[in-house]
Design a protein around this motif. Structure first.
Motif, mmCIF file in Angstrom:
data_model
loop_
_atom_site.group_PDB
_atom_site.id
_atom_site.type_symbol
_atom_site.label_atom_id
_atom_site.label_comp_id
_atom_site.label_asym_id
_atom_site.label_seq_id
_atom_site.Cartn_x
_atom_site.Cartn_y
_atom_site.Cartn_z
ATOM 1 N N SER A 253 47.058 35.493 39.513
ATOM 2 C CA SER A 253 45.599 35.450 39.392
ATOM 3 C C SER A 253 44.896 35.060 40.688
ATOM 4 C CB SER A 253 45.202 34.442 38.308
ATOM 5 O OG SER A 253 45.821 34.771 37.094
ATOM 6 N N VAL A 254 45.653 34.554 41.646
ATOM 7 C CA VAL A 254 45.020 34.066 42.883
ATOM 8 C C VAL A 254 45.742 34.621 44.106
ATOM 9 C CG1 VAL A 254 44.213 31.940 41.804
ATOM 10 C CG2 VAL A 254 46.490 32.005 42.855
ATOM 11 N N LYS A 255 45.073 34.508 45.265
ATOM 12 C CA LYS A 255 45.712 34.935 46.517
ATOM 13 C C LYS A 255 45.552 33.816 47.552
ATOM 14 C CE LYS A 255 41.624 37.376 48.198
ATOM 15 N NZ LYS A 255 40.743 36.752 47.177
ATOM 16 N N VAL A 256 46.308 33.909 48.649
ATOM 17 C CA VAL A 256 46.250 32.878 49.680
ATOM 18 C C VAL A 256 44.816 32.748 50.198
ATOM 19 C CG1 VAL A 256 47.026 32.256 52.010
ATOM 20 C CG2 VAL A 256 48.657 33.171 50.334
ATOM 21 N N GLY A 257 44.350 31.512 50.289
ATOM 22 C CA GLY A 257 43.002 31.260 50.773
ATOM 23 C C GLY A 257 41.985 31.011 49.668
ATOM 24 N N ASP A 258 42.314 31.393 48.430
ATOM 25 C CA ASP A 258 41.389 31.141 47.310
ATOM 26 C C ASP A 258 41.165 29.645 47.122
ATOM 27 O OD1 ASP A 258 40.969 33.778 46.659
ATOM 28 O OD2 ASP A 258 42.331 33.811 44.944
#
Lengths: 95, 95, 95, 95, 95, 95, 95
Positions: E58-63
């Motif tokens: 559900s998320v990516k790096v930096g979120d």
């Protein structure tokens, strides 16, 4: 008279009091979880898998089986006390 | 008047106080988990499997059945106390 | 004003204090798990099966139903206290 | 600034202290499991079913909803305390 | 040096001690279940659904994310203490 | 001699007593749930998904991994004490 | 005489009292969860997956295996006490 177990149930006649069974098995008093030897008297049609098909039963009438001592329901039957257990509670077939 | 059990429920009329039932079964007082004999009065449409189809019920109206003593919901019905149980709680059909 | 239960929920209006209901059912005080008779006021769209399709609901608005006494959420509604229960908690339809 | 709930979560703003809500609902102090009325502020993308597709959410931004008092996570947001709950915890939509 | 979380795990760097975060969120001391704001540092490949395909994360790096305070495993990393949590424990993305 | 873990099990050799590991990780004594760094020695064939296909394993022999301190079975092996853990208990790969 | 374990069960003969086993494994008294080495005597047909197909067994007759000390059912067999365990309880094959 017929007696039909439902679902994945199996009706077994316990073979008690035999020091040495036909299959060479000795059932000691001290085993931590003592299996019981018995004979299959009636077999249910099988339970359902998740898509609604029946799973095959593992035993047939006349099979000599080992099953765990605990669990199941006692069914009085013609003077005897049979035991109704689930197929998954049968540990092994003795031949 | 009609009474329709829902899901996988079965309405049964207990057969109590018979020393020896039609099927030759004797229900002793001392069995550790005493099954009860009864007659099926009404049958639900069946529960759903994981893909949304209904699983068939194991009994039909008029069947003589054995079921575990505990569980279910008592349903007063015309002066009687019927019992509403789940199909999976029926152990066997007596014929 | 409309009130829409979600998922597999059903909104029911309890029929209390009737010694003998329309369906001939008597609700005694002493039943171990006393079912309650009620009328369906609103019905949710159904829950999802494992593949993401909705399961059909078992009841419709206006149905007379029996359901277990415990469980559900009380919903105050226009001076009344309705009860929001899950479809699976409805035991039977009374006709 | 945007705030996006994940999975099957819904962000709601509680409507507290209203004796009589827009929908005619009275929230008494004494209900055994008191539902709370609120307004949907943000909606997640939906959880996954067993085959990996997302299940649709039951509510949309702006919906007036009832949900159980317990559960969820309080999210401070611009001076307010919003509540992040799961879609399945929303009992009904009030219109 | 690279650090790759496995399965559905996410590595986050907590943002602590900010009275008011970038997203306008105030994290009070008294919230019953206090969410924590953090930044996603690394993301696993996703867990498996029941048929063996990976579910998307559900998320990516930096979120910037909010997640529950409890749970997860602390991972010391270059002088910092990062936290490895499961994707499902991330409540929301803050933008 | 070969040693083959079954199912989704992984055999790991713990890397203990290093203040600073190859990957720059410092393992403090006080972490609430202290992960352990280790090297993968052997990898099982993978567990089954619900339709009977094997799920791929997340690690291979030689990988440096972090895993939770608790759980698993100690396997004495050539004077060493290796640890047999499940793939899902491996938190991350350190490169 | 034949002895056939059912479902996903495996019959094993424990190899006890060997300080150093064939595979070089030393079984210390103090391991927190001490695995046992044994030889596979008989293998069941495999359990069912959710769609009703049998999952393959992980071991065959004659395999040297490690398994957890606890669990299983003791089966007296020709003067010996064999152990009937589930396939998933076998940790590894020793070659």
């Amino acid at each position: 008279m017929a007696f039909t177990p439902l679902h994945d149930r199996v009706l077994v006649r316990r073979i008690e009091g035999e020091e040495k069974t036909k299959g060479g098995l000795i059932i000691p008093d001290t085993a931590k979880e003592k299996p019981i030897e018995g004979e299959v008297v009636a077999v249910g049609p099988g339970g359902f898998n998740s898509t609604g098909s029946r799973l095959p039963m593992s035993v047939k009438v006349g099979d000599r089986v080992l099953f765990a001592k605990w669990g199941g329901t006692e069914i009085p039957y013609g003077g005897e006390e049979l035991l109704c257990i689930k197929d998954a509670e049968i540990i092994a077939i003795v031949e």
